[in-house]
Design a protein around this motif. Structure first.
Motif, mmCIF file in Angstrom:
data_model
loop_
_atom_site.group_PDB
_atom_site.id
_atom_site.type_symbol
_atom_site.label_atom_id
_atom_site.label_comp_id
_atom_site.label_asym_id
_atom_site.label_seq_id
_atom_site.Cartn_x
_atom_site.Cartn_y
_atom_site.Cartn_z
ATOM 1 N N GLY A 98 21.872 107.767 -8.962
ATOM 2 C CA GLY A 98 22.671 108.798 -9.629
ATOM 3 C C GLY A 98 22.688 110.075 -8.812
ATOM 4 N N GLN A 107 32.397 111.402 -2.004
ATOM 5 C CA GLN A 107 32.473 111.849 -0.600
ATOM 6 C C GLN A 107 31.552 111.051 0.315
ATOM 7 O OE1 GLN A 107 32.314 116.305 -0.347
ATOM 8 N NE2 GLN A 107 32.167 116.085 -2.556
ATOM 9 N N ARG A 140 34.314 104.100 -9.703
ATOM 10 C CA ARG A 140 33.832 104.753 -8.470
ATOM 11 C C ARG A 140 32.507 104.110 -8.025
ATOM 12 N NH1 ARG A 140 33.961 109.841 -10.031
ATOM 13 N NH2 ARG A 140 32.015 109.440 -11.109
ATOM 14 N N ALA A 141 31.605 103.870 -8.983
ATOM 15 C CA ALA A 141 30.319 103.245 -8.634
ATOM 16 C C ALA A 141 30.545 101.813 -8.137
ATOM 17 C CB ALA A 141 29.390 103.249 -9.848
ATOM 18 N N ARG A 143 33.107 100.500 -6.658
ATOM 19 C CA ARG A 143 33.650 100.545 -5.286
ATOM 20 C C ARG A 143 32.545 100.938 -4.287
ATOM 21 N NH1 ARG A 143 35.633 98.875 -1.242
ATOM 22 N NH2 ARG A 143 36.435 100.332 0.288
ATOM 23 N N SER A 144 31.728 101.911 -4.665
ATOM 24 C CA SER A 144 30.640 102.348 -3.781
ATOM 25 C C SER A 144 29.682 101.184 -3.508
ATOM 26 C CB SER A 144 29.902 103.524 -4.442
ATOM 27 O OG SER A 144 28.668 103.741 -3.827
HETATM 28 C C1 LIG Z 1 27.987 106.088 -8.290
HETATM 29 C C2 LIG Z 1 27.706 107.067 -7.173
HETATM 30 C C3 LIG Z 1 26.248 106.947 -6.729
HETATM 31 C C4 LIG Z 1 28.603 106.688 -5.976
HETATM 32 O O1 LIG Z 1 28.383 107.595 -4.949
HETATM 33 P P1 LIG Z 1 29.615 108.392 -4.315
HETATM 34 O O2 LIG Z 1 29.084 109.227 -3.229
HETATM 35 O O3 LIG Z 1 30.380 109.090 -5.403
HETATM 36 O O4 LIG Z 1 30.512 107.175 -3.780
HETATM 37 P P2 LIG Z 1 31.383 107.134 -2.452
HETATM 38 O O5 LIG Z 1 32.112 108.421 -2.267
HETATM 39 O O6 LIG Z 1 30.548 106.673 -1.320
HETATM 40 O O7 LIG Z 1 32.397 105.947 -2.802
HETATM 41 C C5 LIG Z 1 33.197 105.999 -3.937
HETATM 42 C C6 LIG Z 1 34.396 105.095 -3.733
HETATM 43 O O8 LIG Z 1 35.042 104.933 -5.000
HETATM 44 C C7 LIG Z 1 36.392 105.291 -4.880
HETATM 45 N N1 LIG Z 1 36.791 105.825 -6.181
HETATM 46 C C8 LIG Z 1 36.557 107.038 -6.706
HETATM 47 N N2 LIG Z 1 37.071 107.117 -7.943
HETATM 48 C C9 LIG Z 1 37.625 105.905 -8.196
HETATM 49 C C10 LIG Z 1 38.327 105.356 -9.296
HETATM 50 N N3 LIG Z 1 38.546 106.067 -10.402
HETATM 51 N N4 LIG Z 1 38.761 104.071 -9.201
HETATM 52 C C11 LIG Z 1 38.534 103.332 -8.082
HETATM 53 N N5 LIG Z 1 37.866 103.820 -7.004
HETATM 54 C C12 LIG Z 1 37.427 105.087 -7.071
HETATM 55 C C13 LIG Z 1 36.433 106.321 -3.755
HETATM 56 O O9 LIG Z 1 37.732 106.453 -3.217
HETATM 57 C C14 LIG Z 1 35.434 105.673 -2.791
HETATM 58 O O10 LIG Z 1 35.996 104.564 -2.134
HETATM 59 P P3 LIG Z 1 36.608 104.679 -0.626
HETATM 60 O O11 LIG Z 1 35.514 105.213 0.251
HETATM 61 O O12 LIG Z 1 37.016 103.265 -0.306
HETATM 62 O O13 LIG Z 1 37.769 105.627 -0.707
HETATM 63 C C15 LIG Z 1 28.006 108.546 -7.615
HETATM 64 O O14 LIG Z 1 29.393 108.707 -7.815
HETATM 65 C C16 LIG Z 1 27.260 108.941 -8.882
HETATM 66 O O15 LIG Z 1 26.064 109.174 -8.853
HETATM 67 N N6 LIG Z 1 27.984 109.019 -10.020
HETATM 68 C C17 LIG Z 1 27.403 109.478 -11.290
HETATM 69 C C18 LIG Z 1 26.283 108.575 -11.820
HETATM 70 C C19 LIG Z 1 26.624 107.106 -11.698
HETATM 71 O O16 LIG Z 1 27.747 106.680 -11.927
HETATM 72 N N7 LIG Z 1 25.609 106.311 -11.334
HETATM 73 C C20 LIG Z 1 25.752 104.871 -11.175
HETATM 74 C C21 LIG Z 1 25.417 104.159 -12.430
HETATM 75 S S1 LIG Z 1 25.588 102.380 -12.275
#
Ligand SMILES: CC(C)(COP(=O)(O)OP(=O)(O)OC[C@H]1O[C@@H](n2cnc3c(N)ncnc32)[C@H](O)[C@@H]1OP(=O)(O)O)[C@@H](O)C(=O)NCCC(=O)NCCS
Length: 185
Positions: A98, A107, A140-141, A143-144
């Protein structure tokens, strides 16, 4: 490889419990963040209660988890955590991540931190598999995690009730051989 805890955007650290407790208490006041992380109803913890919990956790020997904090390389800013919870009998671990500082979402910081956690899991702990679950409303998670090498393995259909509808919980995993295939240089 001089420092396995250093990536391209972040490094993994172990913070002083007082610093970490006040950061976690602040992050946990963000309901969207709490709902992305956990299916339990959002509860708040004071910084002092969190500090007690963290200090107690540090006393466990051997450690039951590998809990790291995440700092940016550029500004040395504490932005989140990543934790591995091994199940030694099966060389498996659950991972949780997180970024509490939401301006860092999207990012690349989280994926970099997860890559470091996987390197630690496969190169230091010699695990066979790392597992996680993530909620359907967190693309977003998902995809990450895919960028870090995880695959979707299944779903618990309609297991969550949030915002007036049912959502699936998605199971993801990565095997040692899959990680090695992409990280053997
Ligand atoms: C989940 C988490 C660790 C991911 O880290 P991050 O630094 O945000 O992720 P990244 O930037 O490396 O990658 C995110 C990817 O999702 C994509 N993305 C973002 N929003 C999106 C959406 N709504 N739908 C689809 N893809 C999405 C981004 O474009 C990126 O992909 P790309 O590099 O191919 O363009 C972070 O967002 C976070 O801590 N979120 C809040 C808590 C959480 O969700 N924890 C996980 C619980 S399982």
């Amino acid at each position: 490889m001089n420092d396995i805890f250093r990536g391209t955007l972040v490094r993994l650290t172990t913070e002083d419990p007082a610093i970490l407790a006040s950061a976690i208490a602040r992050w946990n006041r963000d309901t969207e963040y709490a709902r992305l992380l956990d299916s339990d109803p959002h509860r708040m913890w004071s910084a002092s209660k969190m500090k007690q919990y963290l200090e107690k956790d540090l006393e466990k020997d051997p450690p039951q988890e590998y809990f790291f904090q995440v700092r940016t390389l550029e500004q040395d800013c504490l932005i989140g955590f990543v934790g591995l919870f091994p199940i030694w009998a099966h060389q498996n671990a659950w991972v949780g991540i997180g970024l509490g500082e939401r301006e860092y979402w999207g990012q690349g910081y989280g994926t970099d931190a997860m890559r470091l956690a996987l390197r630690f899991a496969f190169m230091e702990l010699n695990l066979h598999r790392v597992s996680l679950n993530v909620f359907e409303y967190n693309p977003r998670a998902i995809r990450s995690y895919e960028k870090a090498g995880f695959r979707i393995e299944g779903r618990l259909r309609q297991s969550l009730q949030r915002n007036g509808r049912r959502w699936d919980e998605i199971e993801m995993g990565i095997l040692r051989e899959e990680w090695l295939a992409n990280n053997s240089s």
